[in-house]
Scaffold this motif. Sequence first.
Motif, mmCIF file in Angstrom:
data_model
loop_
_atom_site.group_PDB
_atom_site.id
_atom_site.type_symbol
_atom_site.label_atom_id
_atom_site.label_comp_id
_atom_site.label_asym_id
_atom_site.label_seq_id
_atom_site.Cartn_x
_atom_site.Cartn_y
_atom_site.Cartn_z
ATOM 1 N N LEU A 53 -44.100 -14.453 20.569
ATOM 2 C CA LEU A 53 -44.655 -13.132 20.821
ATOM 3 C C LEU A 53 -43.640 -12.046 20.504
ATOM 4 C CD1 LEU A 53 -47.150 -11.574 21.969
ATOM 5 C CD2 LEU A 53 -45.856 -11.405 24.101
ATOM 6 N N MET A 54 -44.084 -11.044 19.739
ATOM 7 C CA MET A 54 -43.279 -9.857 19.469
ATOM 8 C C MET A 54 -43.975 -8.649 20.072
ATOM 9 S SD MET A 54 -41.827 -10.356 15.613
ATOM 10 C CE MET A 54 -40.636 -9.060 15.892
ATOM 11 N N LEU A 55 -43.204 -7.828 20.769
ATOM 12 C CA LEU A 55 -43.721 -6.589 21.328
ATOM 13 C C LEU A 55 -43.267 -5.397 20.489
ATOM 14 C CD1 LEU A 55 -43.288 -6.995 25.208
ATOM 15 C CD2 LEU A 55 -45.323 -7.413 23.798
ATOM 16 N N ASP A 56 -44.053 -4.344 20.559
ATOM 17 C CA ASP A 56 -43.756 -3.114 19.844
ATOM 18 C C ASP A 56 -42.834 -2.260 20.710
ATOM 19 O OD1 ASP A 56 -43.902 -1.033 17.975
ATOM 20 O OD2 ASP A 56 -46.049 -1.362 17.646
ATOM 21 N N GLY A 57 -41.610 -2.026 20.246
ATOM 22 C CA GLY A 57 -40.652 -1.233 20.989
ATOM 23 C C GLY A 57 -40.644 0.206 20.509
ATOM 24 N N VAL A 58 -41.174 1.103 21.329
ATOM 25 C CA VAL A 58 -41.235 2.521 20.970
ATOM 26 C C VAL A 58 -40.064 3.208 21.655
ATOM 27 C CG1 VAL A 58 -42.703 4.569 20.858
ATOM 28 C CG2 VAL A 58 -43.737 2.283 20.917
ATOM 29 N N PHE A 59 -38.929 3.224 20.979
ATOM 30 C CA PHE A 59 -37.680 3.655 21.594
ATOM 31 C C PHE A 59 -37.106 4.930 20.982
ATOM 32 C CE2 PHE A 59 -37.189 -1.185 22.083
ATOM 33 C CZ PHE A 59 -37.900 -1.180 23.273
ATOM 34 N N ASN A 60 -37.772 5.495 19.993
ATOM 35 C CA ASN A 60 -37.340 6.770 19.431
ATOM 36 C C ASN A 60 -37.716 7.933 20.339
ATOM 37 O OD1 ASN A 60 -36.656 8.775 17.229
ATOM 38 N ND2 ASN A 60 -38.856 9.152 17.435
ATOM 39 N N HIS A 61 -38.831 7.781 21.035
ATOM 40 C CA HIS A 61 -39.360 8.855 21.862
ATOM 41 C C HIS A 61 -40.148 8.249 23.018
ATOM 42 C CE1 HIS A 61 -42.278 7.812 18.689
ATOM 43 N NE2 HIS A 61 -43.147 7.846 19.691
ATOM 44 N N THR A 62 -40.438 9.058 24.004
ATOM 45 C CA THR A 62 -41.388 8.678 25.045
ATOM 46 C C THR A 62 -42.601 9.591 24.906
ATOM 47 O OG1 THR A 62 -40.572 10.257 26.693
ATOM 48 C CG2 THR A 62 -39.478 8.097 26.605
ATOM 49 N N GLY A 63 -43.576 9.386 25.787
ATOM 50 C CA GLY A 63 -44.644 10.362 25.900
ATOM 51 C C GLY A 63 -44.199 11.476 26.832
ATOM 52 N N ASP A 64 -44.887 12.622 26.764
ATOM 53 C CA ASP A 64 -44.505 13.717 27.653
ATOM 54 C C ASP A 64 -44.922 13.466 29.096
ATOM 55 O OD1 ASP A 64 -47.225 14.086 27.313
ATOM 56 O OD2 ASP A 64 -47.077 16.153 26.595
ATOM 57 N N ALA A 65 -45.726 12.400 29.297
ATOM 58 C CA ALA A 65 -46.114 12.027 30.663
ATOM 59 C C ALA A 65 -45.173 10.998 31.270
ATOM 60 C CB ALA A 65 -47.552 11.489 30.671
ATOM 61 N N HIS A 66 -44.126 10.607 30.541
ATOM 62 C CA HIS A 66 -43.187 9.619 31.067
ATOM 63 C C HIS A 66 -42.474 10.165 32.304
ATOM 64 C CE1 HIS A 66 -39.910 6.703 31.277
ATOM 65 N NE2 HIS A 66 -40.556 5.961 30.394
ATOM 66 N N TRP A 113 -39.479 10.040 33.053
ATOM 67 C CA TRP A 113 -38.226 10.693 32.712
ATOM 68 C C TRP A 113 -38.439 12.151 32.305
ATOM 69 C CZ3 TRP A 113 -36.342 6.307 28.909
ATOM 70 C CH2 TRP A 113 -36.039 5.154 29.667
ATOM 71 N N PHE A 114 -39.611 12.455 31.744
ATOM 72 C CA PHE A 114 -39.914 13.802 31.256
ATOM 73 C C PHE A 114 -40.845 14.542 32.226
ATOM 74 C CE2 PHE A 114 -41.571 16.942 28.160
ATOM 75 C CZ PHE A 114 -40.387 17.324 27.553
ATOM 76 N N ASP A 115 -41.959 13.901 32.567
ATOM 77 C CA ASP A 115 -42.892 14.354 33.614
ATOM 78 C C ASP A 115 -43.379 15.787 33.417
ATOM 79 O OD1 ASP A 115 -44.502 13.904 35.779
ATOM 80 O OD2 ASP A 115 -42.952 14.337 37.259
ATOM 81 N N LYS A 116 -43.958 16.041 32.262
ATOM 82 C CA LYS A 116 -44.451 17.384 31.948
ATOM 83 C C LYS A 116 -45.603 17.809 32.852
ATOM 84 C CE LYS A 116 -45.673 20.167 27.878
ATOM 85 N NZ LYS A 116 -45.820 20.131 26.403
ATOM 86 N N TYR A 117 -46.328 16.839 33.400
ATOM 87 C CA TYR A 117 -47.537 17.163 34.165
ATOM 88 C C TYR A 117 -47.376 16.922 35.663
ATOM 89 C CZ TYR A 117 -48.922 16.891 29.335
ATOM 90 O OH TYR A 117 -48.966 17.075 27.978
ATOM 91 N N ASN A 118 -46.129 16.747 36.082
ATOM 92 C CA ASN A 118 -45.839 16.600 37.508
ATOM 93 C C ASN A 118 -46.615 15.437 38.132
ATOM 94 O OD1 ASN A 118 -44.548 17.282 39.919
ATOM 95 N ND2 ASN A 118 -46.187 18.668 40.547
ATOM 96 N N ASN A 119 -46.619 14.317 37.442
ATOM 97 C CA ASN A 119 -47.331 13.128 37.927
ATOM 98 C C ASN A 119 -46.516 12.317 38.919
ATOM 99 O OD1 ASN A 119 -49.579 13.652 36.308
ATOM 100 N ND2 ASN A 119 -48.722 12.527 34.565
ATOM 101 N N PHE A 120 -45.208 12.566 38.965
ATOM 102 C CA PHE A 120 -44.334 11.753 39.799
ATOM 103 C C PHE A 120 -43.661 12.626 40.859
ATOM 104 C CE2 PHE A 120 -44.659 9.760 35.657
ATOM 105 C CZ PHE A 120 -44.920 8.431 35.968
#
Length: 677
Positions: free
Chosen positions: A299-312, A314-321
């Motif tokens: 099994l190979m997984l897709d590593g999206v490590f260049n960027h996150t989403g703005d909802a991550h 770490w970023f939390d643009k929408y105050n979800n956390f």
Amino acid sequence: MFASKEFSREGLQHRTTARRALWLALAATLAVGALPVTARAASNDNNVEWNGLFHDQGPLFDNHVEPTSAQAVTLTFRTFKGDITSATIKYYDSGDSSFHTVAMSWSSNDATGTFDYWKGTIPASASEKYYRFKITDGTATAWYNAAGISSSEPSSGDFFIIPGFTTPAWMKNGVMYQIFPDRFYNGDTNNDVQTGQYCYKGHCTEKHAWGTSVYATGGDNNLVFFGGDLAGVDQKLGYIKNTVGANIIYLNPIFSAPSVHKYDTSDYTTVDPAFGSNATLQTLIGDLHAASNGPHGYLMLDGVFNHTGDAHKWFDKYNNFSSAGAYESQQSVWYGYYDFQQWPGTYSSFLGFDTLPKLDYGASGSAVRNAIYGSSTSVVKTYLSAPYGIDGWRLDAAQYIDAGGNNGSDTTNHQILAELRTAVKSVNPNADILGEYFGNAGPWTTSGNQWDGAMNYDGFTQPVSEWITGQDYGGGSASIPASQFDSWLHGTRANYPTNVQQVMSNFLSSHDITRFGNRAGGDIWKTYLALIFQMTYVGTPTIYYGDEYGMQGGADPDNRRTFDWNTGTSTNSAVALTGKLTAIRNAYPALRTGSFMSLATDDTNKLYAYGRFDATNRIAVALNNDSTSHTVTVPVWQLSMTNGSTVTDLLSGSHYTVQNGTVSVNVNGHYGAILAQ
């Protein structure tokens, strides 16, 4: 990543005027099979017969393709019998930054008495080396390297020797199946995302019925869900392993994210609830690794490590956390994970999409580097380790990974990816690292310290599409003849060490480009032809779910239609052919790690023939890209097949006898023959 972005960022760079000129030049020097059989006589006549020259790093010509620093490398070079007066290896050693020469000596003849073999040995050391051959017949000289044959000494395109660099054997010998999870199979309806379940950026989710349109009824196409999940993949392992014959699964992103494609990660530690749970992932991995339901899988997984989403988080643009993300506070523990030009609204993002803030990798040992790959609890190491134990990472947009808002493809990018390789191999030395790149991925693969291989858009997907369908992989008009197809393949193979070539991901379609079936205009015979080539060419055949039956689809998101389980069965002719081809590939190591030799091109009749061979088997593949059948005369004497010997077409079961150094076989339009002995 996303199709529209890929085209803009690469600009189909491999179709530049300069590259096309190179291909045409190669076509002239590689017009193999052009000599009549009666013209094979050779002598010391101050004329090197180019049509008899051959070397690659297959097992008959290189005794250590992946040498250790303690292993000398003995190379074998082929010429016509009695044709030359001397052969010399010239190599550049990065250890002392100097050229060296090794005189070769005659070793033996082939079984037909047509060829001489010459041998020479490059001494062992830890340094990377690049070599070419100087072939002399009296006053005449020819030069031979990975790029081709020339009358003057080349300045590039040499063969590689990289001591200590290995690529995974399971990737060399496997067949990969790529799955976009939401569109493959719904194994658990309890986790289906419902219409209006949540909203993001002013649009809400839509639940569509399986088999219906992938387009939103008025919202965001990236919020259209069908219900495919990891349980569905697990339940269809029998189809993947036994019907299709693939033993490697590559999953598009599965971690929590608001979109259906999941390239906008909101939590690397959690499988998205729409796809199941972390426990579901563990079950899938265990079942894939098991040999009770077919061959042992990977099994190979897709590593999206260049960027996150703005909802991550770490970023939390929408105050979800409850914790403060970088967008919310400059005192956030994650503020330094991103590059703000003016906080909070102006920051570095992937290709200018503000929903995809770029990670700032900083210097070695930075918090981001540790979080992604450096620490024992990093994303990369966590999923390679128990209780998961995945077998590799496909790196999304890896060329862009960088520090300080820079856009990658620079010294820091290569340093980061070298560190990532060290991290991956420290957990599992046999794990695979597959980079995403649309052009020549040599900068990440020729030093032996970054990727194992790359998604082979440049050296497979594009030329196959242009030759068979008359379109580039974006669906634009572009057509090449067989001779240019052959020289394109040759030129792009020369970009990589042999063990990298053998793990390049060779796919007809992906989640970022139009479907091959679409480019083929729905002609299933063109899919047959493409599958035959895919399973007999150098590299890891990679089937984007549905390509095994010719699934159609235009640009994103239409290339991500739901799998048709009424069509995807062993009774479907294309699926059955796929299974037959994977079985043939599995049965013959020559098709996986053997030499590749061009045998003949016929632009008028749209024919192409080539050989794959090792010490055990010689296999000639004849392809007919015309709409009508043709008799293809294959010069199998180039593979040292002896007159009177028998070859078997592994597709039809028909037997043929080698006569006057050739085999003639009638091949249907848009089909092929695989002639083995």
